[in-house]
Design a protein around this motif. Structure first.
Motif, PDB file in Angstrom:
ATOM      1  N   ILE A  43       0.673  -0.724  -0.026  1.00  0.00           N
ATOM      2  CA  ILE A  43      -0.028  -0.332   0.194  1.00  0.00           C
ATOM      3  C   ILE A  43       1.015   1.392   0.382  1.00  0.00           C
ATOM      4  N   HIS A  44       1.605   0.981   0.759  1.00  0.00           N
ATOM      5  CA  HIS A  44       3.116   2.473   1.120  1.00  0.00           C
ATOM      6  C   HIS A  44       3.739   2.558  -0.434  1.00  0.00           C
ATOM      7  N   ASP A  45       4.242   1.389  -1.138  1.00  0.00           N
ATOM      8  CA  ASP A  45       4.876   1.524  -2.400  1.00  0.00           C
ATOM      9  C   ASP A  45       4.205   1.722  -3.403  1.00  0.00           C
ATOM     10  N   SER A  46       2.542   1.125  -3.251  1.00  0.00           N
ATOM     11  CA  SER A  46       2.312   1.829  -4.658  1.00  0.00           C
ATOM     12  C   SER A  46       1.763   3.103  -4.845  1.00  0.00           C
ATOM     13  N   GLU A  47       0.801   3.262  -3.102  1.00  0.00           N
ATOM     14  CA  GLU A  47      -0.067   4.861  -3.641  1.00  0.00           C
ATOM     15  C   GLU A  47       1.025   5.568  -3.020  1.00  0.00           C
ATOM     16  N   GLY A  48       2.389   5.442  -2.513  1.00  0.00           N
ATOM     17  CA  GLY A  48       3.524   6.579  -2.360  1.00  0.00           C
ATOM     18  C   GLY A  48       2.535   7.415  -1.007  1.00  0.00           C
ATOM     19  N   CYS A  49       1.825   6.330  -0.191  1.00  0.00           N
ATOM     20  CA  CYS A  49       1.697   7.441   0.890  1.00  0.00           C
ATOM     21  C   CYS A  49       2.380   7.927   1.897  1.00  0.00           C
ATOM     22  N   ARG A  50       2.169   8.745   2.792  1.00  0.00           N
ATOM     23  CA  ARG A  50       2.462   7.938   4.229  1.00  0.00           C
ATOM     24  C   ARG A  50       2.213   6.931   5.163  1.00  0.00           C
ATOM     25  N   LEU A  51       2.630   6.701   5.675  1.00  0.00           N
ATOM     26  CA  LEU A  51       2.504   4.791   6.635  1.00  0.00           C
ATOM     27  C   LEU A  51       2.640   4.857   8.263  1.00  0.00           C
ATOM     28  N   THR A  52       1.837   4.897   8.876  1.00  0.00           N
ATOM     29  CA  THR A  52       2.045   4.725  10.253  1.00  0.00           C
ATOM     30  C   THR A  52       1.621   4.476  11.179  1.00  0.00           C
ATOM     31  N   VAL A  53       1.973   3.317  11.382  1.00  0.00           N
ATOM     32  CA  VAL A  53       0.837   1.911  11.995  1.00  0.00           C
ATOM     33  C   VAL A  53       1.566   2.352  13.588  1.00  0.00           C
ATOM     34  N   VAL A  54       0.487   2.795  14.226  1.00  0.00           N
ATOM     35  CA  VAL A  54       0.618   3.128  16.157  1.00  0.00           C
ATOM     36  C   VAL A  54      -0.019   1.019  16.933  1.00  0.00           C
ATOM     37  N   PHE A  55       1.038   1.217  17.880  1.00  0.00           N
ATOM     38  CA  PHE A  55       0.434   0.025  18.551  1.00  0.00           C
ATOM     39  C   PHE A  55       1.319   0.619  19.937  1.00  0.00           C
ATOM     40  N   ASP A  56       0.282  -0.092  20.436  1.00  0.00           N
ATOM     41  CA  ASP A  56       0.308   0.112  22.493  1.00  0.00           C
ATOM     42  C   ASP A  56       2.006   0.082  22.591  1.00  0.00           C
ATOM     43  N   ASP A  70      12.805   4.557   5.357  1.00  0.00           N
ATOM     44  CA  ASP A  70      11.505   5.461   4.978  1.00  0.00           C
ATOM     45  C   ASP A  70      11.313   6.385   5.778  1.00  0.00           C
ATOM     46  N   GLU A  71      11.551   7.249   5.552  1.00  0.00           N
ATOM     47  CA  GLU A  71      10.577   8.655   6.336  1.00  0.00           C
ATOM     48  C   GLU A  71       9.566   8.693   6.434  1.00  0.00           C
ATOM     49  N   ARG A  72       8.660   7.691   5.401  1.00  0.00           N
ATOM     50  CA  ARG A  72       7.314   7.635   5.098  1.00  0.00           C
ATOM     51  C   ARG A  72       5.886   6.607   5.569  1.00  0.00           C
ATOM     52  N   PHE A  73       7.623   5.549   6.294  1.00  0.00           N
ATOM     53  CA  PHE A  73       6.544   4.667   7.087  1.00  0.00           C
ATOM     54  C   PHE A  73       7.403   4.817   7.958  1.00  0.00           C
ATOM     55  N   CYS A  74       6.353   4.706   9.163  1.00  0.00           N
ATOM     56  CA  CYS A  74       6.620   4.669  10.425  1.00  0.00           C
ATOM     57  C   CYS A  74       5.806   3.892  11.217  1.00  0.00           C
ATOM     58  N   VAL A  75       6.419   3.062  12.154  1.00  0.00           N
ATOM     59  CA  VAL A  75       6.210   2.307  13.645  1.00  0.00           C
ATOM     60  C   VAL A  75       5.921   3.294  14.715  1.00  0.00           C
ATOM     61  N   VAL A  76       4.720   3.377  15.565  1.00  0.00           N
ATOM     62  CA  VAL A  76       5.116   4.754  16.633  1.00  0.00           C
ATOM     63  C   VAL A  76       4.782   3.131  17.732  1.00  0.00           C
ATOM     64  N   TYR A  77       4.941   3.641  18.606  1.00  0.00           N
ATOM     65  CA  TYR A  77       4.719   2.310  20.058  1.00  0.00           C
ATOM     66  C   TYR A  77       4.480   3.766  21.628  1.00  0.00           C
ATOM     67  N   SER A  78       2.740   3.502  21.625  1.00  0.00           N
ATOM     68  CA  SER A  78       2.658   4.491  22.444  1.00  0.00           C
ATOM     69  C   SER A  78       3.198   4.659  24.073  1.00  0.00           C
ATOM     70  N   SER A  79       2.989   5.389  24.771  1.00  0.00           N
ATOM     71  CA  SER A  79       3.845   5.415  25.656  1.00  0.00           C
ATOM     72  C   SER A  79       3.170   4.480  27.468  1.00  0.00           C
ATOM     73  N   ALA A  80       3.307   3.923  28.107  1.00  0.00           N
ATOM     74  CA  ALA A  80       2.509   3.700  29.280  1.00  0.00           C
ATOM     75  C   ALA A  80       1.224   4.386  29.526  1.00  0.00           C
ATOM     76  N   GLU A  81       1.909   5.990  29.518  1.00  0.00           N
ATOM     77  CA  GLU A  81       0.705   6.645  29.742  1.00  0.00           C
ATOM     78  C   GLU A  81      -0.287   6.518  29.123  1.00  0.00           C
ATOM     79  N   GLN A  82      -0.197   6.704  27.357  1.00  0.00           N
ATOM     80  CA  GLN A  82      -1.487   6.853  27.123  1.00  0.00           C
ATOM     81  C   GLN A  82      -1.556   5.391  25.396  1.00  0.00           C
TER      82      GLN A  82
END
Length: 168
Positions: A43-56, A70-82
């Motif tokens: 999806i990221h490669d074909s559409e050239g979109c920024r992609l952010t996946v958020v996990f606890d 790739d700066e446009r494909f990020c994986v975010v891990y939330s903090s313990a408080e959020q």
């Protein structure tokens, strides 16, 4: 589905909504997460979109990691408080152009937040079909790329005398 500039995926929600990933989750959480990221790559490669996946996140402060270089494909891990949900809501509320964001989740509160700020939402279980369409699109594009000319074959034309022994 219109092309979006930024796709935000509720990671754990998506894993629980996609049966293949849910079965992996039962014995290996990290493998299930990696499976989701691999699913989303086309999806990221074909559409050239920024992609952010958020996990606890589990402990401490949250983190943001690039997928590969790739700066446009990020994986975010939330903090313990959020929670991841809270992190996604904050991203939506802080967005300067929410109309270019699509959130993939089955969480009704996140979907409502997305709609409230002008973003769109898709169901998490629709991600595999979206990825399949992206792969088909990439395949069609590659079919139309002319074949590169074969590289010339290397040929050694330097005359090297045969040695007659170690001391000669």
């Amino acid at each position: 589905m219109k092309t979006q500039v930024h796709l935000i995926v509720d990671g754990n929600n998506a894993i629980h909504a996609i049966p293949d990933l849910l079965s992996i989750l039962s014995y290996d959480r990290q493998a299930a997460r990696e499976g989701l990221l691999n699913l989303l790559q086309p999806i990221h490669d074909s559409e050239g979109c920024r992609l952010t996946v958020v996990f606890d996140g589990r402990e401490g402060i949250g983190s943001i990691q690039k997928r590969g270089n790739d700066e446009r494909f990020c994986v975010v891990y939330s903090s313990a408080e959020q929670s991841a949900d809270g992190a996604i809501e904050r991203m939506l509320l802080a967005a300067k152009r929410p109309e270019v964001i699509t959130v993939a989740t089955n969480d009704n509160l996140i979907r409502s937040c997305a709609y409230e700020v002008g973003a769109s939402a898709v169901r998490a279980e629709d991600l595999p079909q979206w990825a399949d369409r992206a792969v088909s699109h990439q395949t069609e594009v590659l079919k139309n790329v002319p074949l590169l000319k074969a590289a010339p074959v290397f040929e050694n034309r330097i005359q090297i005398p045969k040695s007659r022994g170690k001391n000669q």
